[in-house]
Structure formats: structure tokens, C-alpha cells
Design a protein around this motif. Structure first.
Motif, PDB file in Angstrom:
ATOM      1  N   GLY A   4       0.822  -1.404  -0.138  1.00  0.00           N
ATOM      2  CA  GLY A   4      -0.114  -0.012  -0.004  1.00  0.00           C
ATOM      3  C   GLY A   4       0.755   1.246   0.129  1.00  0.00           C
ATOM      4  N   ARG A   5       2.087   1.200  -0.339  1.00  0.00           N
ATOM      5  CA  ARG A   5       2.892   2.417  -0.477  1.00  0.00           C
ATOM      6  C   ARG A   5       3.158   2.843  -1.872  1.00  0.00           C
ATOM      7  N   ARG A   6       3.579   4.015  -1.965  1.00  0.00           N
ATOM      8  CA  ARG A   6       4.203   4.499  -3.472  1.00  0.00           C
ATOM      9  C   ARG A   6       5.384   3.974  -3.673  1.00  0.00           C
ATOM     10  N   PRO A   7       5.671   3.448  -4.799  1.00  0.00           N
ATOM     11  CA  PRO A   7       6.905   3.057  -5.175  1.00  0.00           C
ATOM     12  C   PRO A   7       7.815   4.147  -5.316  1.00  0.00           C
ATOM     13  N   LYS A   8       9.091   3.974  -5.348  1.00  0.00           N
ATOM     14  CA  LYS A   8      10.263   5.191  -5.366  1.00  0.00           C
ATOM     15  C   LYS A   8      10.129   5.644  -6.856  1.00  0.00           C
ATOM     16  N   THR A   9      10.168   6.955  -6.969  1.00  0.00           N
ATOM     17  CA  THR A   9      10.503   7.485  -8.640  1.00  0.00           C
ATOM     18  C   THR A   9      11.461   6.793  -9.231  1.00  0.00           C
ATOM     19  N   ARG A  10      12.766   6.471  -8.773  1.00  0.00           N
ATOM     20  CA  ARG A  10      13.683   5.996  -9.428  1.00  0.00           C
ATOM     21  C   ARG A  10      13.374   4.382  -9.880  1.00  0.00           C
ATOM     22  N   ASP A  11      12.638   3.830  -9.220  1.00  0.00           N
ATOM     23  CA  ASP A  11      12.331   2.452  -9.589  1.00  0.00           C
ATOM     24  C   ASP A  11      11.191   2.489 -10.632  1.00  0.00           C
ATOM     25  N   LEU A  12      10.294   3.417 -10.610  1.00  0.00           N
ATOM     26  CA  LEU A  12       9.292   3.556 -11.613  1.00  0.00           C
ATOM     27  C   LEU A  12      10.139   3.830 -13.065  1.00  0.00           C
ATOM     28  N   GLN A  13      11.207   4.902 -12.853  1.00  0.00           N
ATOM     29  CA  GLN A  13      11.711   5.394 -14.195  1.00  0.00           C
ATOM     30  C   GLN A  13      12.653   4.359 -14.844  1.00  0.00           C
ATOM     31  N   THR A  14      13.211   3.463 -13.947  1.00  0.00           N
ATOM     32  CA  THR A  14      13.919   2.217 -14.411  1.00  0.00           C
ATOM     33  C   THR A  14      13.234   1.395 -15.285  1.00  0.00           C
ATOM     34  N   LEU A  15      11.831   1.204 -14.919  1.00  0.00           N
ATOM     35  CA  LEU A  15      10.953   0.314 -15.465  1.00  0.00           C
ATOM     36  C   LEU A  15      10.241   0.998 -16.694  1.00  0.00           C
ATOM     37  N   GLY A  16      10.600   2.311 -17.115  1.00  0.00           N
ATOM     38  CA  GLY A  16       9.988   2.972 -17.985  1.00  0.00           C
ATOM     39  C   GLY A  16       8.660   3.425 -17.793  1.00  0.00           C
ATOM     40  N   ILE A  17       8.146   3.564 -16.298  1.00  0.00           N
ATOM     41  CA  ILE A  17       6.860   4.136 -15.992  1.00  0.00           C
ATOM     42  C   ILE A  17       6.883   5.475 -15.740  1.00  0.00           C
ATOM     43  N   ASN A  18       6.322   6.277 -15.931  1.00  0.00           N
ATOM     44  CA  ASN A  18       5.999   7.714 -15.852  1.00  0.00           C
ATOM     45  C   ASN A  18       5.333   7.848 -14.474  1.00  0.00           C
ATOM     46  N   PRO A  19       6.221   8.582 -13.430  1.00  0.00           N
ATOM     47  CA  PRO A  19       5.729   8.511 -12.001  1.00  0.00           C
ATOM     48  C   PRO A  19       4.504   9.040 -11.785  1.00  0.00           C
ATOM     49  N   SER A  20       4.372  10.383 -12.549  1.00  0.00           N
ATOM     50  CA  SER A  20       2.837  11.077 -12.399  1.00  0.00           C
ATOM     51  C   SER A  20       1.735  10.346 -13.030  1.00  0.00           C
ATOM     52  N   ALA A  21       2.183   9.504 -14.035  1.00  0.00           N
ATOM     53  CA  ALA A  21       0.867   8.632 -14.612  1.00  0.00           C
ATOM     54  C   ALA A  21       0.583   7.516 -13.686  1.00  0.00           C
ATOM     55  N   PHE A  22       1.613   7.075 -12.860  1.00  0.00           N
ATOM     56  CA  PHE A  22       1.703   6.043 -11.974  1.00  0.00           C
ATOM     57  C   PHE A  22       0.639   6.430 -10.824  1.00  0.00           C
ATOM     58  N   SER A  23       0.825   7.752 -10.293  1.00  0.00           N
ATOM     59  CA  SER A  23      -0.170   8.138  -9.248  1.00  0.00           C
ATOM     60  C   SER A  23      -1.384   8.337  -9.690  1.00  0.00           C
TER      61      SER A  23
END
Length: 55
Positions: free
Chosen positions: A32-51
Motif C-alpha cells: 500500500g505504499r507509493r513506489p520510489k520514483t527511481r524504480d518507476l523510471q527504471t521500468l519506464g513508467i512515468n511517475p506522475s501517470a502511476f499516481s
């Protein structure tokens, strides 16, 4: 370039980084936590879109 640096910056280094980031993002979402921005970017996921998604 040293052998160790070539491994870290090469294919295997990127592969291990992606595997680690995928595990970290998965664990964060499951708890239930928000993933770290660095991990999302490593996977090619836009952090703002993820939220914006309902996880």
C-alpha cells in the motif's frame, strides 16, 4: 573501462537493475505504499501517470 564497470553498464547491469526495480515496485504496491520514483523510471513508467492509476 574495467571489466566490473562494463558489466554494471552493460546488458547484465541493466537487466539486474530492472529485476530489482520490478521487485521493489511490486513490494511497495502490495504493502500500500507509493513506489520510489527511481524504480518507476527504471521500468519506464512515468511517475506522475502511476499516481493517477488506482492501485
Amino acid at each position: 573501462m574495467s571489466f566490473r564497470q562494463s558489466i554494471r553498464d552493460g546488458f547484465f547491469g541493466r537487466a539486474f537493475a530492472m529485476i530489482g526495480a520490478a521487485g521493489a515496485v511490486s513490494a511497495a504496491v502490495e504493502s500500500g505504499r507509493r513506489p520510489k520514483t527511481r524504480d518507476l523510471q527504471t521500468l519506464g513508467i512515468n511517475p506522475s501517470a502511476f499516481s493517477r492509476i488506482g492501485h
